[in-house]
Design an enzyme around this catalytic site. Structure first.
Site, mmCIF file in Angstrom:
data_model
loop_
_atom_site.group_PDB
_atom_site.id
_atom_site.type_symbol
_atom_site.label_atom_id
_atom_site.label_comp_id
_atom_site.label_asym_id
_atom_site.label_seq_id
_atom_site.Cartn_x
_atom_site.Cartn_y
_atom_site.Cartn_z
ATOM 1 C CG HIS A 209 -1.248 -19.374 19.743
ATOM 2 N ND1 HIS A 209 -2.469 -18.770 20.230
ATOM 3 C CD2 HIS A 209 -1.618 -19.224 18.149
ATOM 4 C CE1 HIS A 209 -3.261 -19.240 19.759
ATOM 5 N NE2 HIS A 209 -2.682 -18.747 18.057
HETATM 6 C C1 UD1 Z 1 -0.112 -21.294 13.745
HETATM 7 C C2 UD1 Z 1 -1.659 -20.614 12.957
HETATM 8 C C3 UD1 Z 1 -2.020 -19.981 13.816
HETATM 9 C C4 UD1 Z 1 -2.993 -20.776 14.414
HETATM 10 C C5 UD1 Z 1 -2.045 -21.955 15.377
HETATM 11 C C6 UD1 Z 1 -2.364 -22.672 17.061
HETATM 12 C C7 UD1 Z 1 -0.396 -19.211 11.704
HETATM 13 C C8 UD1 Z 1 0.505 -17.752 10.622
HETATM 14 N N1 UD1 Z 1 -0.681 -19.275 11.969
HETATM 15 O O1 UD1 Z 1 0.426 -20.135 14.806
HETATM 16 O O2 UD1 Z 1 -3.392 -19.016 13.032
HETATM 17 O O3 UD1 Z 1 -3.954 -19.441 16.276
HETATM 18 O O4 UD1 Z 1 -1.169 -22.562 14.642
HETATM 19 O O5 UD1 Z 1 -1.993 -23.419 17.071
HETATM 20 O O6 UD1 Z 1 -0.428 -19.541 10.356
HETATM 21 N N2 UD1 Z 1 5.948 -25.845 16.693
HETATM 22 C C9 UD1 Z 1 6.626 -27.102 17.283
HETATM 23 N N3 UD1 Z 1 5.291 -28.047 17.287
HETATM 24 C C10 UD1 Z 1 4.233 -28.257 16.234
HETATM 25 C C11 UD1 Z 1 3.736 -27.014 15.655
HETATM 26 C C12 UD1 Z 1 4.761 -25.377 15.766
HETATM 27 O O7 UD1 Z 1 7.519 -27.413 18.309
HETATM 28 O O8 UD1 Z 1 3.740 -29.374 15.976
HETATM 29 C C13 UD1 Z 1 6.638 -25.208 17.044
HETATM 30 C C14 UD1 Z 1 6.958 -24.232 15.375
HETATM 31 O O9 UD1 Z 1 8.421 -24.656 15.363
HETATM 32 C C15 UD1 Z 1 7.911 -22.304 15.637
HETATM 33 C C16 UD1 Z 1 5.994 -22.496 16.436
HETATM 34 O O10 UD1 Z 1 5.945 -23.363 17.218
HETATM 35 O O11 UD1 Z 1 8.405 -22.587 15.940
HETATM 36 C C17 UD1 Z 1 4.926 -22.071 15.652
HETATM 37 O O12 UD1 Z 1 4.404 -22.905 14.920
HETATM 38 P P1 UD1 Z 1 3.535 -22.055 13.479
HETATM 39 O O13 UD1 Z 1 3.579 -23.250 13.014
HETATM 40 O O14 UD1 Z 1 4.946 -21.261 12.997
HETATM 41 O O15 UD1 Z 1 2.353 -21.631 13.786
HETATM 42 P P2 UD1 Z 1 1.997 -20.917 15.340
HETATM 43 O O16 UD1 Z 1 2.200 -19.935 16.342
HETATM 44 O O17 UD1 Z 1 1.807 -22.567 15.452
#
Ligand code: UD1
Length: 366
Positions: A209
């Site tokens: 991820h």
């Molecule tokens: C975040 C954390 C990372 C952690 C990871 C665990 C930061 C900077 N990063 O990264 O340290 O290891 O979580 O998963 O805080 N999304 C969904 N559904 C959800 C959550 C996210 O579709 O329930 C999508 C969002 O739209 C986004 C992408 O996933 O486009 C990334 O989500 P985001 O919370 O920005 O960061 P992670 O990559 O999950």
């Protein structure tokens, strides 16, 4: 004493479960700490959030900021604005943050500006790679925290070298491992194994991820090709993070031994890991879990903020080096995977230690 516990993402939920349960147990004797659980809403899908609350028996959040997705600044800013309003309405007396995600840093800053003490669980870990947003979150959070609960001697040393006085550092162990050990008897075999006729210990587990591994579809394609073509007969089970899912859709050719599935609930995921030949991952938390489960782990990164998983545990840093990945996968398949031992104080009692210290340090009179 009103204590805010902040959680926003999947790994946060795993870490806070042990603290919440330790507080609940402690409150049976005398209610000293009153918890206000603040969910920032950084992760919002059922499969990234709701399932974890249910399986880990985490109480429903008192407040959900509902921030959802966004750029780094947008997400951080929304969490800060939301949490500031919470504290304006009803300030707490202590703010507990865990890990290194945007929710951790954002709420630590807001609490500190209200002069509310901040306790950082998993303080002091450093990858020394500032291209990772998590590293910036760690450094900023630790620069303003008042109490540091650490997982390793490495973390203690990092904090001391940055000028933190030793009376603020508490080497307590690992709350993520508390949750693992508390649930080890309840794991569930994921249905997908039967659907694909795969037996235990006959597959690799893969998770990816990190933005630099998955945001560019060419990079993601290259990683999948390397891993899946090393041992074409061995299935690679890949529970896909939503961030990765979006990019995966752009790939034209998926290797035939790659089994793609939605993110799994905790009890199914840990079952999968425990019964894997090995795990390939770019996550940090999973390297801790594989270490305790004694499962070999290849980390697809150049650095780790958890060096004890390499020095003591089952983790190897292989980066994106195709030869190194191939060499290590073959070594593992021939039964010569790394065998490690368990780091000090990763014993399932970390939550209890934290609560004992908090009661003595922050509210000794109560
Ligand atoms: C975040 C954390 C990372 C952690 C990871 C665990 C930061 C900077 N990063 O990264 O340290 O290891 O979580 O998963 O805080 N999304 C969904 N559904 C959800 C959550 C996210 O579709 O329930 C999508 C969002 O739209 C986004 C992408 O996933 O486009 C990334 O989500 P985001 O919370 O920005 O960061 P992670 O990559 O999950």
């Amino acid at each position: 004493m009103l204590v805010d516990i902040i959680a926003g993402t999947r790994p946060n939920f795993v870490k806070i479960a042990s603290i919440l349960h330790a507080i609940e147990a402690d409150n049976e004797a005398a209610k000293i700490l009153e918890v206000r659980l603040v969910h920032t809403g950084q992760h919002y899908d059922e499969r990234m959030s709701g399932d974890f609350f249910e399986q880990l028996r985490i109480k429903q959040p008192n407040i959900n900021l509902g921030v959802g997705s966004g750029s780094q600044a947008e997400q951080t800013g929304k969490i800060m604005i939301g949490y500031e309003q919470v504290l304006l309405n009803d300030p707490s007396e202590l703010c507990i943050v865990v890990g290194d995600v945007n929710s951790t840093m954002a709420c630590a800053i807001v609490a500190k500006k209200f002069n509310i003490p901040v306790a950082h669980i998993e303080g002091g870990i450093r990858s020394c790679d500032s291209s990772m947003p998590e590293e910036i979150n760690r450094i900023v959070t630790d620069s303003i925290s008042d109490l540091f609960f650490t997982t390793s001697e490495y973390a203690n040393k990092n904090l001391i070298s940055e000028g933190v006085s030793t009376d603020k550092i508490f080497f307590v162990g690992n709350t993520m491992i508390d949750t693992l050990l508390n649930n080890i008897g309840n794991l569930k075999r994921p249905e997908l194994l039967d659907q694909h006729s795969i037996n235990r210990n006959k597959y690799f587990t893969l998770t990816l991820h990190r933005p630099n591994n998955v945001d560019d579809h060419n990079n993601l394609n290259e990683i999948l090709q390397i891993i899946c073509h090393c041992n074409i007969d061995v299935p690679v089970i890949f529970p896909v993070h939503p961030r990765t899912e979006k990019v995966l859709k752009k790939l034209h050719k998926i290797p035939s031994n790659l089994i793609i599935t939605a993110p799994l609930p905790y009890l199914e995921f840990i079952w999968l890991v425990k019964n894997s030949i090995a795990v390939l991952t770019d996550s940090g938390g999973i390297t801790e879990e594989t270490t305790v489960l004694g499962v070999p782990c290849l980390t697809l990164r150049e650095t780790t903020e958890r060096p004890e998983t390499v020095d003591i545990g089952t983790n190897e840093l292989v980066g994106m080096d195709a030869d190194l990945i191939r060499f290590n996968m073959e070594k593992i398949l021939s039964g010569e995977g790394k065998r490690g031992s368990i780091p000090e104080r990763w014993d399932g009692k970390t939550g209890e230690r934290i609560i004992r210290i908090l009661k003595n340090k922050v509210c000794p009179a109560k």
